[in-house]
Design a protein around this motif. Structure first.
Motif, short mmCIF file in Angstrom:
data_model
loop_
_atom_site.label_atom_id
_atom_site.label_comp_id
_atom_site.label_asym_id
_atom_site.label_seq_id
_atom_site.Cartn_x
_atom_site.Cartn_y
_atom_site.Cartn_z
N GLU A 60 0.82 -1.22 0.00
CA GLU A 60 0.00 0.00 0.00
C GLU A 60 0.86 1.27 0.00
O GLU A 60 0.44 2.31 -0.51
CB GLU A 60 -0.93 0.00 1.21
N LYS A 87 -3.35 -11.34 -3.47
CA LYS A 87 -2.61 -10.23 -2.84
C LYS A 87 -1.64 -9.60 -3.82
O LYS A 87 -0.63 -9.02 -3.41
CB LYS A 87 -1.85 -10.75 -1.61
N HIS A 113 -10.31 -8.61 4.17
CA HIS A 113 -9.89 -8.56 2.77
C HIS A 113 -10.62 -7.42 2.04
O HIS A 113 -10.01 -6.75 1.19
CB HIS A 113 -10.16 -9.88 2.06
N TYR A 116 -8.84 -4.44 2.88
CA TYR A 116 -7.59 -4.46 2.12
C TYR A 116 -7.80 -3.93 0.70
O TYR A 116 -7.03 -3.11 0.20
CB TYR A 116 -7.07 -5.90 2.10
#
Length: 225
Positions: A60, A87, A113, A116
């Motif tokens: 990120e 991912k 998730h 995320y």
């Protein structure tokens, strides 16, 4: 009558319908995909996780948002990932083949998730209880993203779900001149065994052509009941 995009399964297979062990003609495979002018490429999570490259996981801190141009004609990448296993979104989204990426989730996709995905500004569609409800997803993609042509670039598992659900319009197969054999289900159509003949998917041959390297290209329309 429900509004759904046109869905095309495109696979390179051995003569006995296997996807593994032999070396497909990748250049020919992707050369043919341009003929459909797809709006969206639909991929299963297993296909992404089995990609041969050493793909870096998302970070990120390194994320940079890039808006696609309004006249960008590249397709969208959509990945079925109800378990939240992918991912590597930054890598796939930044490839030059797609203008954007969408995660296809279900109500059982872990909340962490979804958080995320939000952190990476990855769009997602949550539909279905335990698994992605592909019929509902396709309807939403057509309505909200103007998706009319979907090319499925995946393995037998996702193909099987789409075929059993009656969501496929066309099957395109590049038949390679080899036999693999075996008893493991690594064919282009993996699904539970039928309990009656009613589940057979009937096809109508629309095109056949001998290509380079003794490969035969077959295109079938799926006959809807």
């Amino acid at each position: 009558m429900e509004e759904l995009p046109r869905v095309i399964l495109h696979n390179a297979v051995s003569l006995d319908g296997r996807l593994d062990w032999f070396m497909p003609n990748v250049g020919l495979y992707y050369e043919l995909t341009a003929r459909w002018k797809e709006d969206l490429t639909l991929v299963g999570s297993d296909t992404i996780l089995n990609a041969p490259d050493n793909i870096p996981e998302d970070n990120e801190e390194d994320y940079q948002s890039e808006e696609s141009e309004l006249d960008d004609e590249r397709p969208i990448l959509a990945i079925c990932d109800s378990k939240g296993r992918i991912k590597t979104w930054q890598y796939w989204r930044n490839l030059p083949y797609w203008r954007d990426a969408i995660a296809l989730c279900s109500k059982k996709t872990p909340a962490e998730h979804i958080k995320y995905l939000d952190g990476l500004q990855i769009k997602y569609i949550a539909s279905g209880a335990d698994h992605v409800n592909l019929r509902q997803v396709l309807k939403k993609l057509k309505k909200d993203y103007d998706v009319n042509i979907v090319r499925v670039d995946s393995g037998g598992r996702l193909n099987g779900v789409l075929l059993r659900a009656g969501l496929v319009n066309e099957i395109s197969l590049l038949i390679h001149p080899c036999l693999v054999g075996g008893v493991t289900p690594r064919g282009f159509f993996n699904a539970d065994d039928l309990d009656s003949p009613e589940g057979i998917v009937h096809l109508e041959l629309k095109h056949f052509e001998k290509m380079e390297d003794e490969i035969v290209w077959l295109r079938y329309a799926v006959i809807k009941n």
